[in-house]
Design a protein around this motif. Sequence first.
Motif, PDB file in Angstrom:
ATOM      1  N   PRO A 544       1.076  -1.315   0.118  1.00  0.00           N
ATOM      2  CA  PRO A 544       0.403   0.273   0.217  1.00  0.00           C
ATOM      3  C   PRO A 544       0.848   1.208  -0.174  1.00  0.00           C
ATOM      4  O   PRO A 544       0.451   2.317  -0.772  1.00  0.00           O
ATOM      5  CB  PRO A 544      -0.523  -0.327   1.425  1.00  0.00           C
ATOM      6  N   ARG A 545       2.120   1.181  -0.280  1.00  0.00           N
ATOM      7  CA  ARG A 545       2.914   2.549   0.386  1.00  0.00           C
ATOM      8  C   ARG A 545       3.383   3.029  -1.103  1.00  0.00           C
ATOM      9  O   ARG A 545       3.457   3.635  -1.680  1.00  0.00           O
ATOM     10  CB  ARG A 545       4.665   2.180   0.630  1.00  0.00           C
ATOM     11  N   PHE A 546       2.687   1.821  -2.363  1.00  0.00           N
ATOM     12  CA  PHE A 546       2.111   2.428  -3.758  1.00  0.00           C
ATOM     13  C   PHE A 546       2.147   3.670  -3.647  1.00  0.00           C
ATOM     14  O   PHE A 546       2.623   5.157  -4.597  1.00  0.00           O
ATOM     15  CB  PHE A 546       1.601   1.582  -4.296  1.00  0.00           C
ATOM     16  N   PHE A 547       1.123   4.608  -2.534  1.00  0.00           N
ATOM     17  CA  PHE A 547       0.415   5.952  -3.035  1.00  0.00           C
ATOM     18  C   PHE A 547       1.745   6.652  -2.721  1.00  0.00           C
ATOM     19  O   PHE A 547       1.206   7.655  -3.200  1.00  0.00           O
ATOM     20  CB  PHE A 547      -1.625   5.435  -1.940  1.00  0.00           C
ATOM     21  N   SER A 548       2.608   6.462  -1.480  1.00  0.00           N
ATOM     22  CA  SER A 548       3.051   7.552  -1.021  1.00  0.00           C
ATOM     23  C   SER A 548       3.484   8.243  -2.019  1.00  0.00           C
ATOM     24  O   SER A 548       4.483   9.144  -1.995  1.00  0.00           O
ATOM     25  CB  SER A 548       3.983   6.818   0.144  1.00  0.00           C
ATOM     26  N   TYR A 549       4.463   7.841  -3.202  1.00  0.00           N
ATOM     27  CA  TYR A 549       4.588   7.537  -3.879  1.00  0.00           C
ATOM     28  C   TYR A 549       4.646   8.596  -5.442  1.00  0.00           C
ATOM     29  O   TYR A 549       3.424   8.668  -6.228  1.00  0.00           O
ATOM     30  CB  TYR A 549       5.815   6.877  -4.657  1.00  0.00           C
ATOM     31  N   SER A 550       5.138   9.663  -5.821  1.00  0.00           N
ATOM     32  CA  SER A 550       5.076  10.951  -6.927  1.00  0.00           C
ATOM     33  C   SER A 550       4.392   9.810  -7.976  1.00  0.00           C
ATOM     34  O   SER A 550       5.291   9.048  -8.098  1.00  0.00           O
ATOM     35  CB  SER A 550       6.006  11.370  -6.924  1.00  0.00           C
ATOM     36  N   LEU A 551       3.259  10.035  -8.650  1.00  0.00           N
ATOM     37  CA  LEU A 551       3.377   9.357  -9.948  1.00  0.00           C
ATOM     38  C   LEU A 551       4.036  10.456 -11.480  1.00  0.00           C
ATOM     39  O   LEU A 551       4.333   9.050 -12.135  1.00  0.00           O
ATOM     40  CB  LEU A 551       1.557   9.967 -10.037  1.00  0.00           C
ATOM     41  N   GLU A 552       3.981  11.345 -11.172  1.00  0.00           N
ATOM     42  CA  GLU A 552       5.098  11.734 -12.599  1.00  0.00           C
ATOM     43  C   GLU A 552       6.481  11.158 -12.651  1.00  0.00           C
ATOM     44  O   GLU A 552       7.033  11.023 -13.063  1.00  0.00           O
ATOM     45  CB  GLU A 552       4.709  12.840 -12.696  1.00  0.00           C
ATOM     46  N   LYS A 553       7.097  12.156 -10.771  1.00  0.00           N
ATOM     47  CA  LYS A 553       8.192  11.470 -10.398  1.00  0.00           C
ATOM     48  C   LYS A 553       9.089  10.043 -10.967  1.00  0.00           C
ATOM     49  O   LYS A 553       9.653  10.114 -10.860  1.00  0.00           O
ATOM     50  CB  LYS A 553       8.596  12.299  -9.174  1.00  0.00           C
ATOM     51  N   LYS A 554       8.009   9.317  -9.746  1.00  0.00           N
ATOM     52  CA  LYS A 554       8.859   7.994  -9.620  1.00  0.00           C
ATOM     53  C   LYS A 554       8.019   6.618 -10.411  1.00  0.00           C
ATOM     54  O   LYS A 554       8.922   5.575 -11.113  1.00  0.00           O
ATOM     55  CB  LYS A 554       8.401   7.543  -8.054  1.00  0.00           C
ATOM     56  N   ASN A 578      15.953   2.507  -3.816  1.00  0.00           N
ATOM     57  CA  ASN A 578      16.446   3.986  -4.052  1.00  0.00           C
ATOM     58  C   ASN A 578      16.798   3.603  -5.695  1.00  0.00           C
ATOM     59  O   ASN A 578      16.398   3.088  -6.141  1.00  0.00           O
ATOM     60  CB  ASN A 578      17.455   4.752  -3.498  1.00  0.00           C
ATOM     61  N   ASP A 579      17.256   5.191  -6.690  1.00  0.00           N
ATOM     62  CA  ASP A 579      17.807   4.945  -7.822  1.00  0.00           C
ATOM     63  C   ASP A 579      18.705   4.244  -7.654  1.00  0.00           C
ATOM     64  O   ASP A 579      18.876   3.801  -8.945  1.00  0.00           O
ATOM     65  CB  ASP A 579      18.190   6.412  -8.302  1.00  0.00           C
ATOM     66  N   ASP A 580      19.858   4.533  -7.123  1.00  0.00           N
ATOM     67  CA  ASP A 580      21.434   3.280  -7.400  1.00  0.00           C
ATOM     68  C   ASP A 580      20.896   2.098  -7.692  1.00  0.00           C
ATOM     69  O   ASP A 580      21.009   1.352  -8.445  1.00  0.00           O
ATOM     70  CB  ASP A 580      22.560   3.336  -6.552  1.00  0.00           C
ATOM     71  N   GLU A 581      19.977   1.381  -6.844  1.00  0.00           N
ATOM     72  CA  GLU A 581      19.699  -0.402  -6.399  1.00  0.00           C
ATOM     73  C   GLU A 581      18.823  -0.046  -7.848  1.00  0.00           C
ATOM     74  O   GLU A 581      18.819  -0.788  -8.512  1.00  0.00           O
ATOM     75  CB  GLU A 581      19.086  -0.188  -5.390  1.00  0.00           C
ATOM     76  N   PHE A 582      17.420   0.647  -8.068  1.00  0.00           N
ATOM     77  CA  PHE A 582      16.841   0.007  -9.536  1.00  0.00           C
ATOM     78  C   PHE A 582      17.188   0.830 -10.803  1.00  0.00           C
ATOM     79  O   PHE A 582      17.925  -0.742 -11.432  1.00  0.00           O
ATOM     80  CB  PHE A 582      16.049   1.289  -9.477  1.00  0.00           C
ATOM     81  N   ALA A 583      18.720   1.271 -10.591  1.00  0.00           N
ATOM     82  CA  ALA A 583      18.726   1.408 -11.892  1.00  0.00           C
ATOM     83  C   ALA A 583      20.248   0.049 -11.877  1.00  0.00           C
ATOM     84  O   ALA A 583      21.063  -0.764 -12.799  1.00  0.00           O
ATOM     85  CB  ALA A 583      20.303   2.583 -12.510  1.00  0.00           C
ATOM     86  N   SER A 584      20.902  -0.589 -11.116  1.00  0.00           N
ATOM     87  CA  SER A 584      21.927  -1.297 -10.758  1.00  0.00           C
ATOM     88  C   SER A 584      21.252  -2.868 -11.359  1.00  0.00           C
ATOM     89  O   SER A 584      20.704  -3.559 -11.608  1.00  0.00           O
ATOM     90  CB  SER A 584      22.604  -1.932  -9.426  1.00  0.00           C
ATOM     91  N   GLU A 585      19.725  -3.129 -10.827  1.00  0.00           N
ATOM     92  CA  GLU A 585      19.130  -4.457 -11.394  1.00  0.00           C
ATOM     93  C   GLU A 585      18.792  -4.371 -12.577  1.00  0.00           C
ATOM     94  O   GLU A 585      18.557  -5.267 -13.098  1.00  0.00           O
ATOM     95  CB  GLU A 585      18.059  -4.482 -10.145  1.00  0.00           C
ATOM     96  N   PHE A 586      18.265  -3.007 -13.122  1.00  0.00           N
ATOM     97  CA  PHE A 586      17.391  -2.230 -14.526  1.00  0.00           C
ATOM     98  C   PHE A 586      17.484  -1.952 -15.382  1.00  0.00           C
ATOM     99  O   PHE A 586      17.281  -2.218 -16.598  1.00  0.00           O
ATOM    100  CB  PHE A 586      15.653  -2.490 -13.784  1.00  0.00           C
ATOM    101  N   ILE A 587      18.702  -1.590 -14.593  1.00  0.00           N
ATOM    102  CA  ILE A 587      19.219  -0.483 -16.531  1.00  0.00           C
ATOM    103  C   ILE A 587      20.832  -0.888 -16.765  1.00  0.00           C
ATOM    104  O   ILE A 587      20.840  -1.249 -17.778  1.00  0.00           O
ATOM    105  CB  ILE A 587      19.032   0.896 -16.023  1.00  0.00           C
ATOM    106  N   LEU A 588      21.615  -1.205 -15.293  1.00  0.00           N
ATOM    107  CA  LEU A 588      22.742  -1.747 -15.923  1.00  0.00           C
ATOM    108  C   LEU A 588      23.165  -3.038 -17.045  1.00  0.00           C
ATOM    109  O   LEU A 588      23.862  -3.030 -17.942  1.00  0.00           O
ATOM    110  CB  LEU A 588      23.980  -1.475 -14.559  1.00  0.00           C
ATOM    111  N   PRO A 589      22.070  -4.212 -15.827  1.00  0.00           N
ATOM    112  CA  PRO A 589      21.919  -5.252 -16.936  1.00  0.00           C
ATOM    113  C   PRO A 589      22.171  -5.123 -17.848  1.00  0.00           C
ATOM    114  O   PRO A 589      22.817  -5.827 -19.579  1.00  0.00           O
ATOM    115  CB  PRO A 589      20.972  -6.318 -15.708  1.00  0.00           C
TER     116      PRO A 589
END
Length: 595
Positions: A544-554, A578-589
Amino acid sequence: MMALTCVKKIIHNGSDVAGSSCLFEIFELQPTIGPPPFKVAQTKLKRSAFENPNIYGFEDSKDSTISIEDKELEQAREVVSEILQNFGVSKEESIEIALNSPKYVKMLTDGVRELDDLSLWNSWSSKEGEGGEVVEIGTQFKKKVYHMAKKKGDKGMLPLLESVGLSLSSSMHLARYLSSQTLPNVILKVKYMKEILFSASNDRPIGKNARRMMMHLSIPIDEDLQQTLSFFEKIQARRGGIDLLDVGDVYFRYLIESFPRLLLLEVESKLMPKVEFLENIGVPKGCMRNILLLFPPIVFYNIEKDIKPRIHAFEKVDIGEKDFGRMLVKYPWILSESIQENCEEILYFFDRHKVPKVSIERAIKSWPHILGCSNTNLKLMIEQFAELGIRGKKLGQVIAKSPQLLLHKSQEFLQVVRFLEELGLDEESVGKILGRCPEIFRTSIDTVLKKKIEFLVDMGVSRKHLPRVIKKYPELFVCDIEKALRPRMKYLMESGGFSEREVVTMVCKFSPILGYSIEEVLRPKLEFLVKTMGMPVREVVEYPRFFSYSLEKKIQRRFWVLKSRNFKCSLKDMLAKNDDEFASEFILPSSLEVE
């Protein structure tokens, strides 16, 4: 119809003469009697009872329903009107004043009648050197009334003061005080004062603020504040109490009785410049009455010698003229000597407790009533805060958010603390709640806090989960159940597609969901989840924490990144990193595979 009733009562003394022509002539002459004073009908006067007494049967009348006493009273009113005109009052205003000073008129007629009954009139008039033949004024009775009124020596002040609400005894006292004033000049001042008091309205309850100011005053007071409190006591003694400050002109009599000097101040040189100055520092015209009624002595202050120096004293906490004007509306006593002196003490007190200057500024601007509180009382609350770990910078944050809490009763504050502890919250958690949402600690336990707990329990939240729900979102205690909490829960179940059990699960996992706007947060994010992301709503039940994030920015950005790389993952995996962890798992590979 006010004038019609008034005239019927005065002239006929309750006689059943409804429908007589004289009543309708008076009604046409003066359709309104009352505040603002001396307001006369704009239509041209056709006939006046004072111009033609025969229409009332005072001379050669065959109408036996009008008593001799009523005739005498009407003739006396004619005399009063003529005397007032001799002192420079307009004919229309003199008629209205005469109609609205029945006790003065009766005093004159009773005096004449008493001398006549005792056969002392000739003796009295000769001693006074006033014969009935001196003035050509009509009937013999009117001549006697005229000389009786002249003998009073009040120059028309008595009927004027009675007409604006003062008792006859108060009018007599005040008439002597105003002996140096001309009647037209006093009328002008009364008009101007009532224009300020009655012509404007605002949504700030004066009586409520007066009670609050008195309740939180705990310092020695100067003469100006003492006079103001005496004025409040006179109002409080009447039926309706201090709330009469918000009702009509009931208080005008007591204002003049408490501060007779008001009628000595010149309108153009004293009153108007004061009003103009207050407007220039940010006081709305509609709020002038708040200031004048809550602190009447302000009108006697000299702008250059008294008011401006006291305003400049607040510059040390970065409070300028415009800010001061807004504070003055909330707390007019801020200009009194007592409050000015106590302000220095309070600033020193907060400085010793290492409260940031910016927090002090915000607290005083928001709730200047704290300036009337003694350091002793403040110390009691500060010590209670300290026991919960609120000191220094944290203390500044609390008083900036809720300065009213400083004026709260210590025992009531402790009751809220105990209530939270009984719900299962430890001292550290209560302290964190105080730092985050201090407003909770000045609310009612029975009518507010318990009601919110009952709402959660009725919804299905178990008591063992209450501490977690409260710690995550203590602001729920200051949310309205019917306007905020219930509609949000209803939306999630009816429009969001969640079951009641799923909603309760989300609240227990992430209680801030209770505070999210339907239109700004819940609806747009759910629609994006289902329609664009193609995910079922049960995903939100898991996270449910999904509702806490910015729709446009995240949410949107990360979703499009994952979609472009054909990645699928849970909401938690997509958003919790966080941004680094997200990039490391989904963008860099993906980048390495391309290489």
